[in-house]
Motif scaffolding. Structure first.
Motif, PDB file in Angstrom:
ATOM      1  N   MET A 135      32.574  43.824  39.834  1.00  0.00           N
ATOM      2  CA  MET A 135      33.941  43.604  40.231  1.00  0.00           C
ATOM      3  C   MET A 135      34.424  42.501  39.560  1.00  0.00           C
ATOM      4  O   MET A 135      33.890  41.393  39.858  1.00  0.00           O
ATOM      5  CB  MET A 135      34.495  43.563  41.586  1.00  0.00           C
ATOM      6  N   ARG A 136      35.551  42.576  38.545  1.00  0.00           N
ATOM      7  CA  ARG A 136      35.859  41.410  37.904  1.00  0.00           C
ATOM      8  C   ARG A 136      37.526  41.185  38.203  1.00  0.00           C
ATOM      9  O   ARG A 136      38.474  41.785  38.547  1.00  0.00           O
ATOM     10  CB  ARG A 136      35.953  41.615  36.575  1.00  0.00           C
ATOM     11  N   ILE A 137      37.767  39.798  38.748  1.00  0.00           N
ATOM     12  CA  ILE A 137      39.334  39.485  39.187  1.00  0.00           C
ATOM     13  C   ILE A 137      39.747  38.488  38.302  1.00  0.00           C
ATOM     14  O   ILE A 137      39.164  37.471  37.803  1.00  0.00           O
ATOM     15  CB  ILE A 137      39.031  39.103  40.536  1.00  0.00           C
ATOM     16  N   LEU A 138      41.141  38.694  37.997  1.00  0.00           N
ATOM     17  CA  LEU A 138      41.870  37.570  37.158  1.00  0.00           C
ATOM     18  C   LEU A 138      42.743  36.778  38.198  1.00  0.00           C
ATOM     19  O   LEU A 138      43.511  37.057  39.033  1.00  0.00           O
ATOM     20  CB  LEU A 138      42.510  38.199  35.937  1.00  0.00           C
ATOM     21  N   VAL A 139      42.486  35.251  38.165  1.00  0.00           N
ATOM     22  CA  VAL A 139      43.430  34.368  39.039  1.00  0.00           C
ATOM     23  C   VAL A 139      44.240  33.907  38.093  1.00  0.00           C
ATOM     24  O   VAL A 139      43.815  32.993  37.241  1.00  0.00           O
ATOM     25  CB  VAL A 139      42.564  33.594  39.947  1.00  0.00           C
ATOM     26  N   ILE A 140      45.585  33.860  38.234  1.00  0.00           N
ATOM     27  CA  ILE A 140      46.638  33.284  37.371  1.00  0.00           C
ATOM     28  C   ILE A 140      47.334  32.305  38.340  1.00  0.00           C
ATOM     29  O   ILE A 140      48.281  32.960  39.055  1.00  0.00           O
ATOM     30  CB  ILE A 140      47.602  34.316  36.637  1.00  0.00           C
ATOM     31  N   GLU A 141      47.121  31.013  38.472  1.00  0.00           N
ATOM     32  CA  GLU A 141      47.599  30.000  39.299  1.00  0.00           C
ATOM     33  C   GLU A 141      47.808  28.875  38.678  1.00  0.00           C
ATOM     34  O   GLU A 141      46.507  28.121  38.272  1.00  0.00           O
ATOM     35  CB  GLU A 141      46.798  30.004  40.750  1.00  0.00           C
ATOM     36  N   ASP A 142      48.942  28.278  38.769  1.00  0.00           N
ATOM     37  CA  ASP A 142      48.910  26.853  38.128  1.00  0.00           C
ATOM     38  C   ASP A 142      48.387  25.625  39.161  1.00  0.00           C
ATOM     39  O   ASP A 142      48.605  24.313  38.677  1.00  0.00           O
ATOM     40  CB  ASP A 142      50.388  26.678  37.467  1.00  0.00           C
ATOM     41  N   ASP A 143      48.641  25.800  40.511  1.00  0.00           N
ATOM     42  CA  ASP A 143      48.011  24.679  41.435  1.00  0.00           C
ATOM     43  C   ASP A 143      46.590  24.772  41.174  1.00  0.00           C
ATOM     44  O   ASP A 143      45.812  25.628  41.765  1.00  0.00           O
ATOM     45  CB  ASP A 143      48.669  25.123  42.812  1.00  0.00           C
ATOM     46  N   ASN A 144      46.093  23.601  40.757  1.00  0.00           N
ATOM     47  CA  ASN A 144      44.635  23.549  40.385  1.00  0.00           C
ATOM     48  C   ASN A 144      43.763  23.623  41.576  1.00  0.00           C
ATOM     49  O   ASN A 144      42.639  24.155  41.673  1.00  0.00           O
ATOM     50  CB  ASN A 144      44.426  22.172  39.545  1.00  0.00           C
ATOM     51  N   ILE A 145      44.349  22.836  42.781  1.00  0.00           N
ATOM     52  CA  ILE A 145      43.397  23.056  43.957  1.00  0.00           C
ATOM     53  C   ILE A 145      43.286  24.354  44.621  1.00  0.00           C
ATOM     54  O   ILE A 145      42.355  24.895  44.981  1.00  0.00           O
ATOM     55  CB  ILE A 145      44.154  21.930  44.855  1.00  0.00           C
ATOM     56  N   GLY A 193      32.045  33.243  45.615  1.00  0.00           N
ATOM     57  CA  GLY A 193      31.007  33.327  46.759  1.00  0.00           C
ATOM     58  C   GLY A 193      30.767  34.762  47.189  1.00  0.00           C
ATOM     59  O   GLY A 193      29.814  35.120  47.922  1.00  0.00           O
ATOM     60  N   GLU A 194      31.683  35.779  46.971  1.00  0.00           N
ATOM     61  CA  GLU A 194      31.874  37.138  47.346  1.00  0.00           C
ATOM     62  C   GLU A 194      31.209  37.899  46.400  1.00  0.00           C
ATOM     63  O   GLU A 194      31.397  39.130  46.282  1.00  0.00           O
ATOM     64  CB  GLU A 194      33.393  37.452  47.757  1.00  0.00           C
ATOM     65  N   GLU A 195      30.600  37.410  45.306  1.00  0.00           N
ATOM     66  CA  GLU A 195      30.056  37.823  44.344  1.00  0.00           C
ATOM     67  C   GLU A 195      30.863  38.801  43.183  1.00  0.00           C
ATOM     68  O   GLU A 195      30.410  39.678  42.708  1.00  0.00           O
ATOM     69  CB  GLU A 195      28.822  38.830  44.735  1.00  0.00           C
ATOM     70  N   TYR A 196      32.383  38.411  43.094  1.00  0.00           N
ATOM     71  CA  TYR A 196      33.186  39.014  42.244  1.00  0.00           C
ATOM     72  C   TYR A 196      32.936  37.907  40.995  1.00  0.00           C
ATOM     73  O   TYR A 196      32.728  36.795  41.073  1.00  0.00           O
ATOM     74  CB  TYR A 196      34.558  38.902  42.732  1.00  0.00           C
ATOM     75  N   ILE A 197      33.021  38.453  39.926  1.00  0.00           N
ATOM     76  CA  ILE A 197      33.340  37.831  38.583  1.00  0.00           C
ATOM     77  C   ILE A 197      34.508  37.492  38.663  1.00  0.00           C
ATOM     78  O   ILE A 197      35.512  38.185  38.522  1.00  0.00           O
ATOM     79  CB  ILE A 197      32.768  38.731  37.427  1.00  0.00           C
ATOM     80  N   VAL A 198      34.942  36.170  38.151  1.00  0.00           N
ATOM     81  CA  VAL A 198      36.124  35.717  38.060  1.00  0.00           C
ATOM     82  C   VAL A 198      36.652  34.894  36.968  1.00  0.00           C
ATOM     83  O   VAL A 198      35.940  34.157  36.558  1.00  0.00           O
ATOM     84  CB  VAL A 198      36.509  34.715  39.336  1.00  0.00           C
ATOM     85  N   ASP A 199      37.867  35.273  36.249  1.00  0.00           N
ATOM     86  CA  ASP A 199      38.225  34.626  35.259  1.00  0.00           C
ATOM     87  C   ASP A 199      39.585  34.079  35.905  1.00  0.00           C
ATOM     88  O   ASP A 199      40.159  34.308  36.553  1.00  0.00           O
ATOM     89  CB  ASP A 199      38.794  35.462  33.938  1.00  0.00           C
ATOM     90  N   GLN A 200      39.928  32.549  35.152  1.00  0.00           N
ATOM     91  CA  GLN A 200      41.010  32.122  35.600  1.00  0.00           C
ATOM     92  C   GLN A 200      42.060  31.300  34.651  1.00  0.00           C
ATOM     93  O   GLN A 200      41.418  30.995  33.425  1.00  0.00           O
ATOM     94  CB  GLN A 200      40.577  30.932  36.592  1.00  0.00           C
ATOM     95  N   THR A 201      43.163  31.164  34.803  1.00  0.00           N
ATOM     96  CA  THR A 201      44.118  30.445  33.870  1.00  0.00           C
ATOM     97  C   THR A 201      45.295  29.779  34.804  1.00  0.00           C
ATOM     98  O   THR A 201      45.444  30.258  35.858  1.00  0.00           O
ATOM     99  CB  THR A 201      44.631  31.274  32.787  1.00  0.00           C
ATOM    100  N   ALA A 202      45.736  28.923  34.192  1.00  0.00           N
ATOM    101  CA  ALA A 202      46.955  27.890  34.713  1.00  0.00           C
ATOM    102  C   ALA A 202      48.252  28.416  34.240  1.00  0.00           C
ATOM    103  O   ALA A 202      49.241  27.739  34.669  1.00  0.00           O
ATOM    104  CB  ALA A 202      46.714  26.607  35.054  1.00  0.00           C
ATOM    105  N   THR A 203      48.230  29.080  33.072  1.00  0.00           N
ATOM    106  CA  THR A 203      49.533  29.340  32.460  1.00  0.00           C
ATOM    107  C   THR A 203      49.918  30.695  32.360  1.00  0.00           C
ATOM    108  O   THR A 203      49.139  31.639  32.215  1.00  0.00           O
ATOM    109  CB  THR A 203      49.384  28.764  31.095  1.00  0.00           C
TER     110      THR A 203
END
Length: 224
Positions: free
Chosen positions: A1-11, A22-32
């Protein structure tokens, strides 16, 4: 499973990515917002976790653009705005669920798992099913009538992607970007090599034709 996280709060973004990884998802991320829309339009994710307030395009603009273009990816909106009007606007724009900040990570995980379960009604606990073919996420292997296919990790991930999008055409580029990543320098021909290996393992059970080639485009999982 692949999840995209779009969130500008870095923390918050980094904490979310750590929990999902940690739940074994593949995760891509961006802040913009602009990069978020670009990644979302690749069609390689199962769920998008989308903040409303973003630099560049807002989360609602991204959501509206994706839905107007026919994108059916499950989208979970995140926002600091705790009002009925904001929830209604997000849901009417096409969001599948809505979570108000601050939130517990356990609730985020529960919401994501619920969205994944709704996707095509294919998932039963940790299992994906199509005809007499099944995939078990904990074992990272496929089975035909209970007999193991003996898949490698990459073979499993490709077959999972095809099964999650059963009877829909998936392009070579989509498979490549999801499995190897958009920045990989590996040749696109690796997709055909792995499809060949998958078909050989399915052929033992006379199921090689379940992965159909759409000439010049990609592949589709469909029973003959």
């Amino acid at each position: 499973m692949r999840i995209l996280v779009i969130e500008d709060d870095n923390i918050l973004r980094e904490a979310t990515v750590a929990i999902l990884t940690g739940e074994e998802y593949i995760v891509d991320q961006t802040a913009t917002g602009d990069e978020g829309l670009y990644l979302a339009e690749q069609g390689i994710h199962d769920v998008i976790v989308l903040d409303i307030m973003l630099p560049g395009m807002s989360g609602l603009e991204i959501l509206t653009t994706l839905r107007n273009n026919g994108c059916a990816i499950a989208i979970l909106l995140l926002t600091a705005k705790d009002s009925v009007d904001d929830r209604v606007i997000g849901l009417e724009a096409g969001a599948d669920d809505y979570l108000v900040k601050p939130f517990a990570m356990r609730e985020l995980l529960a919401r994501i798992k619920a969205l994944i379960r709704r996707k095509g009604n294919l998932i039963i606990e940790d299992q994906l099913n199509y005809g007499n073919l099944s995939l078990h996420s904990r074992l990272k292997d496929g089975f035909v009538d209970g007999e193991p296919l003996g898949l490698t990790i990459k073979e499993y991930e490709i077959l999972e992607f095809l099964l999650l999008n059963k009877e829909q055409i998936i392009t070579r580029d989509q498979i490549f970007d999801r499995i190897w990543g958009v920045d990989s320098e590996t040749s696109l021909s690796v997709v055909d090599i792995y499809i060949h290996h998958l078909r050989k393992k399915l052929a033992v059970f006379e199921l090689e034709s379940v992965i159909q080639t759409v000439r010049g485009v990609g592949f589709m999982l469909k029973e003959s």
